[in-house]
Each structure stands twice: as C-alpha cells, then as structure tokens.
Design a protein around this motif. Structure first.
Motif, PDB file in Angstrom:
ATOM      1  N   UNK A 103       0.839  -1.209   0.000  1.00  0.00           N
ATOM      2  CA  UNK A 103       0.000   0.000   0.000  1.00  0.00           C
ATOM      3  C   UNK A 103       0.872   1.257   0.000  1.00  0.00           C
ATOM      4  N   UNK A 104       1.870   1.285   0.870  1.00  0.00           N
ATOM      5  CA  UNK A 104       2.742   2.468   0.940  1.00  0.00           C
ATOM      6  C   UNK A 104       3.496   2.660  -0.379  1.00  0.00           C
ATOM      7  N   UNK A 105       3.919   1.576  -1.005  1.00  0.00           N
ATOM      8  CA  UNK A 105       4.608   1.683  -2.307  1.00  0.00           C
ATOM      9  C   UNK A 105       3.703   2.336  -3.345  1.00  0.00           C
ATOM     10  N   UNK A 106       2.413   2.045  -3.262  1.00  0.00           N
ATOM     11  CA  UNK A 106       1.448   2.600  -4.229  1.00  0.00           C
ATOM     12  C   UNK A 106       0.967   3.987  -3.824  1.00  0.00           C
ATOM     13  N   UNK A 107       1.464   4.499  -2.698  1.00  0.00           N
ATOM     14  CA  UNK A 107       1.051   5.827  -2.244  1.00  0.00           C
ATOM     15  C   UNK A 107      -0.290   5.807  -1.526  1.00  0.00           C
ATOM     16  N   UNK A 108      -0.752   4.619  -1.138  1.00  0.00           N
ATOM     17  CA  UNK A 108      -2.012   4.515  -0.393  1.00  0.00           C
ATOM     18  C   UNK A 108      -1.725   4.585   1.095  1.00  0.00           C
ATOM     19  N   UNK A 109      -2.712   4.991   1.853  1.00  0.00           N
ATOM     20  CA  UNK A 109      -2.563   5.096   3.301  1.00  0.00           C
ATOM     21  C   UNK A 109      -2.768   3.726   3.929  1.00  0.00           C
ATOM     22  N   UNK A 110      -1.830   3.309   4.748  1.00  0.00           N
ATOM     23  CA  UNK A 110      -1.940   2.015   5.424  1.00  0.00           C
ATOM     24  C   UNK A 110      -2.256   2.250   6.904  1.00  0.00           C
ATOM     25  N   UNK A 111      -2.556   1.164   7.642  1.00  0.00           N
ATOM     26  CA  UNK A 111      -2.916   1.298   9.055  1.00  0.00           C
ATOM     27  C   UNK A 111      -1.722   1.776   9.895  1.00  0.00           C
ATOM     28  N   UNK A 112      -0.522   1.582   9.373  1.00  0.00           N
ATOM     29  CA  UNK A 112       0.691   2.079  10.036  1.00  0.00           C
ATOM     30  C   UNK A 112       1.775   2.208   8.966  1.00  0.00           C
ATOM     31  N   UNK A 113       2.854   2.892   9.284  1.00  0.00           N
ATOM     32  CA  UNK A 113       3.980   2.977   8.346  1.00  0.00           C
ATOM     33  C   UNK A 113       4.706   1.634   8.344  1.00  0.00           C
ATOM     34  N   UNK A 114       4.801   0.990   7.177  1.00  0.00           N
ATOM     35  CA  UNK A 114       5.483  -0.296   7.123  1.00  0.00           C
ATOM     36  C   UNK A 114       6.987  -0.130   7.318  1.00  0.00           C
ATOM     37  N   UNK A 115       7.616  -1.167   7.836  1.00  0.00           N
ATOM     38  CA  UNK A 115       9.060  -1.115   8.078  1.00  0.00           C
ATOM     39  C   UNK A 115       9.726  -2.426   7.674  1.00  0.00           C
ATOM     40  N   UNK A 116      10.868  -2.304   7.006  1.00  0.00           N
ATOM     41  CA  UNK A 116      11.813  -3.409   6.854  1.00  0.00           C
ATOM     42  C   UNK A 116      13.191  -2.779   6.865  1.00  0.00           C
ATOM     43  N   UNK A 117      14.249  -3.570   6.924  1.00  0.00           N
ATOM     44  CA  UNK A 117      15.594  -2.989   6.993  1.00  0.00           C
ATOM     45  C   UNK A 117      16.535  -3.664   6.022  1.00  0.00           C
ATOM     46  N   UNK A 118      17.277  -2.835   5.290  1.00  0.00           N
ATOM     47  CA  UNK A 118      18.268  -3.391   4.380  1.00  0.00           C
ATOM     48  C   UNK A 118      19.258  -4.232   5.185  1.00  0.00           C
ATOM     49  N   UNK A 119      19.594  -5.403   4.648  1.00  0.00           N
ATOM     50  CA  UNK A 119      20.447  -6.396   5.319  1.00  0.00           C
ATOM     51  C   UNK A 119      19.819  -6.914   6.617  1.00  0.00           C
ATOM     52  N   UNK A 120      18.473  -7.031   6.600  1.00  0.00           N
ATOM     53  CA  UNK A 120      17.819  -7.497   7.829  1.00  0.00           C
ATOM     54  C   UNK A 120      18.159  -8.946   8.145  1.00  0.00           C
ATOM     55  N   UNK A 121      18.520  -9.725   7.119  1.00  0.00           N
ATOM     56  CA  UNK A 121      19.068 -11.060   7.349  1.00  0.00           C
ATOM     57  C   UNK A 121      20.576 -10.933   7.226  1.00  0.00           C
ATOM     58  N   UNK A 122      21.301 -11.276   8.254  1.00  0.00           N
ATOM     59  CA  UNK A 122      22.750 -11.119   8.127  1.00  0.00           C
ATOM     60  C   UNK A 122      23.506 -11.301   9.424  1.00  0.00           C
ATOM     61  N   UNK A 123      24.741 -10.830   9.390  1.00  0.00           N
ATOM     62  CA  UNK A 123      25.704 -11.223  10.417  1.00  0.00           C
ATOM     63  C   UNK A 123      25.440 -10.685  11.810  1.00  0.00           C
ATOM     64  N   UNK A 124      24.525  -9.709  11.966  1.00  0.00           N
ATOM     65  CA  UNK A 124      24.227  -9.222  13.318  1.00  0.00           C
ATOM     66  C   UNK A 124      23.353 -10.225  14.075  1.00  0.00           C
TER      67      UNK A 124
END
Ligand code: CP3
Length: 339
Positions: free
Chosen positions: A7-28
């Motif tokens: 939804x956020x990618x399409x510019x639509x309003x979502x129930x909350x701001x979506x979150x992901x993180x670059x390199x979320x799978x990894x050495x940390x």
C-alpha cells in the motif's frame, strides 16, 4: 496477508507505516552466524532451503512488514562469467576483472532459469511461508560494473572511471550486457513470486550528476521501463544520492530509497508523486531507546506529507547492531505511526 508495504509503495494510506531494513538477514543475528558457520557465503546463496531459513530469521524475531530475498547482487555477475569469491574481511573478489574489449565480449547475458535457478526456487519456497510481501532485488548496472571492472570493492573507482571516460563506447557495451542480465533476473524473480523489486545502486554517489545522467541513469530507466508490465512496485536506492535526487526521480521507479544523509521531508517534496523509503542512520540503532524513539518520531513526522513512506535504514544494518535495538525500532515505528 499484511499489505501495508505494498500500500505504501502505491502511495495509499496504510494502518501504520510499514518497516523493513536493508540487510535485515545477516551477520548481526546469531542464528545467521550459526548457519554461516557451516557453509561459505557463496554456497549458502545457492542452497534454496538455507536461503529460505535465513530470509525468515529476522521475521521470526521482529514484526517486519516485508521480507527481502536472501541472495547477493553479485550472483548474476558470477552467472555472466565473473570468477567470484568472498574472503573474510576482504569482501568480494573477482579473479578476472573486465577491463578490455575481449573481456567485455566474453561476458554472457545470464539466463536465470539455467544460470541461477536457485534464486527462483528460493522465491517459490518462500512464498508458501510468508504472510508479508517478498522483495526481490538486483544491483543497478553501474554498481555491478564497478565490481566487474575493479575486481572487487574499491575506494576511488580508478579503473571504472578510466574505462568510462577513456573508452565510453566499451563502457556502454558492458552496461548493455549487465542491464539485459538484470532485466532477465528481475523478471524471473517476479515470475517466481517476488512482489516488489529493488535496484541497489550502492556506488551511484561517486558519480558527478552529469556522468550519472549519461553513464548510469539511462540503464536504470531502461530496466524499469522493461519491467513496468509486471505491475509490481519498483524501488530505486541510490546510495549517497542526495546530489542525484532530481535525476533519480526520473528513473521510472515507483519508490525512491534514501540514504540518511538527506532530509526525508525535503526529498519527498522534490520528488512529487513517488513514495519514499528510508532513511534512519544505521548507527542510530546504537542510541539509548528514548533517543532512538525520539529520532524515529522526527523521521516519521518529516515524511508525513510524502506520497507513501516505507520506513527503512539509510543503508544496511551494521554487524555489531544489538538485535534487541532492531526489535525496539520496529516497535517504535509501528506505535508512533498507528492510525
Ligand atoms: O537482508 C538483505 O538485505 C538481503 C540480502 C542481501 C545481501 N547482500 C546479503 C549479504 C542483499 C540485498 C545484498 C546486496 C548487496 N551485496 C549489495 C547492495 C546493498 C548494499 O549493501 O549497498 C552489495 C554492494 C553487495 C556486495 C556484497 N556482498 C558485499 C560488499 C558484501 C560484504 C562482504 C564482507 O565480507 O563484508 C557481501 C556479502 C553479503 N551479502 C553478506 C550478506 C548477509 C555477508 C556475507 C557473510 O555472511 O559473510
């Protein structure tokens, strides 16, 4: 299915701001280190069941709104004929750097179904497990070219610029081959089930705007033009790209990823109808929780008038980041943006 990211990618309003993180799978993540203890990185990338496991690791711990395929931007480069290896502490190395007409001629346009079937297989397996959208990705042509020409990571990009300035025709031939490989790779990923596609242009920021416009941007535009018919959100992340933002807005992407050096509100105003993704300084994850929360609040507020905002870091998570801080950051984004 949690649709907030799409939804956020399409510019639509979502129930909350979506979150992901670059390199979320990894050495940390200790559970990633555990898998890596049993297998070299490049082999891991070619084992779908292990790539699935590693992709899911951050989603089991944190309430991320999107998953990103576990792979690497150098996988298609290897499929083109680069002799790729990874060395602890040295990063990627390519034993046969591509610096003359013969070398460019020898490179092949990769065929995903034959040359990297494990990527599509990972995506098919992941789609059965996921209840958030899956992001596929590739390196943008300029960034891929730097690895091919330099033979690895670089500081000054001497060989890349030598070819770009001294033999522009040859450089463009190389960019053509890389772009065709990227188009095929991303199309195959979407056909296997990737629901959004991101181009990582990690090194775009080493170019003057006039050179970015001639040597890098046209290929990003070609890739996105050729992928429009897939009807999945297209994301362009030009790292260190503050000086390139007006040009990046013409890339044909639906979403621009921002690094942390740029004010997200300024960027959103300049790019108009495009959604923005970003852009917390990855080192801000080391702040005490109350200061982290305050900073996330300011970032969300800065992006409030954007035509869609996906919360992310301004670049990949650092290896020393405490996973607990990642969990807190995700919670703060959700709490502070709930509508
Ligand atoms: O979680 C995710 O974001 C998805 C997986 C992902 C990886 N690499 C896994 C990885 C993604 C999207 C990438 C992209 C990538 N790879 C980029 C563009 C993004 C960026 O960070 O700017 C670049 C430039 C690469 C090339 C690359 N691969 C480098 C420079 C390195 C680091 C080498 C080192 O020794 O530090 C890699 C290796 C790599 N790719 C790791 C991971 C988890 C670490 C490998 C390990 O386990 O040792």
């Amino acid at each position: 299915m949690n649709e907030s990211f799409l939804q956020a990618c399409r510019g639509e309003r979502a129930s909350h701001t979506p979150v992901w993180m670059m390199r979320q799978a990894g050495r940390y993540l200790p559970e990633y280190q555990k898998v890596r203890g049993t297998i070299p990185f490049l082999e891991l990338c070619k084992r779908p069941e292990l790539c699935v496991e590693v992709t899911l690791q951050p989603l089991k711990r944190f309430d991320m709104d999107a998953a990103i395929l576990f792979s690497d931007i150098l996988i298609p480069i290897e499929a083109m004929g680069a002799e790729l290896s990874f060395h602890e502490g040295k990063g990627p190395l390519i034993a046969n750097p591509c610096r003359d007409a013969e070398a460019v001629g020898r490179l092949k346009v990769a065929e995903p179904a034959n040359d990297m079937p494990f990527v599509q297989e990972t995506i098919r397996l992941l789609r059965r497990e996921l209840d958030v959208p899956l992001i596929g990705f590739a390196g943008a042509p300029f960034t891929c070219a730097t690895y091919l020409i330099e033979g690895g990571s670089s500081k000054f990009f001497h060989e890349t610029k030598k070819m770009m300035f001294g033999q522009p025709g040859l450089f463009h031939r190389l960019m053509d081959k890389i772009s065709e490989t990227v188009i095929r790779s991303l199309r195959a990923q979407a056909e296997a089930g990737a629901q959004a596609l991101q181009l990582f242009d990690t090194w775009a920021g080493v170019l003057a705007p006039c050179d970015f416009e001639v040597f890098a941007l046209p290929y990003v535009q070609r890739i996105f033009r050729k992928l429009r018919d897939l009807n999945v959100p297209l994301i362009y992340f030009a790292n260190n790209g503050a000086t390139l933002i007006d040009l990046s807005a013409q890339s044909g992407a639906h979403v621009l990823g921002l690094d942390w050096r740029m004010d997200i509100g300024d960027a959103a105003r300049r790019i108009g109808r495009l959604a923005v993704q970003g852009n917390l300084d990855p080192l801000a994850l080391f702040l005490p929780p109350d200061e982290l929360k305050e900073r996330i609040g300011r970032l969300l507020n800065g992006a409030r008038d954007a035509c869609g905002h996906i919360f992310n870091l301004g670049h990949g998570i650092h290896q020393q980041t405490p996973p607990e801080q990642v969990r807190l950051a995700v919670e703060f984004v959700h709490e502070l943006s709930a509508r």
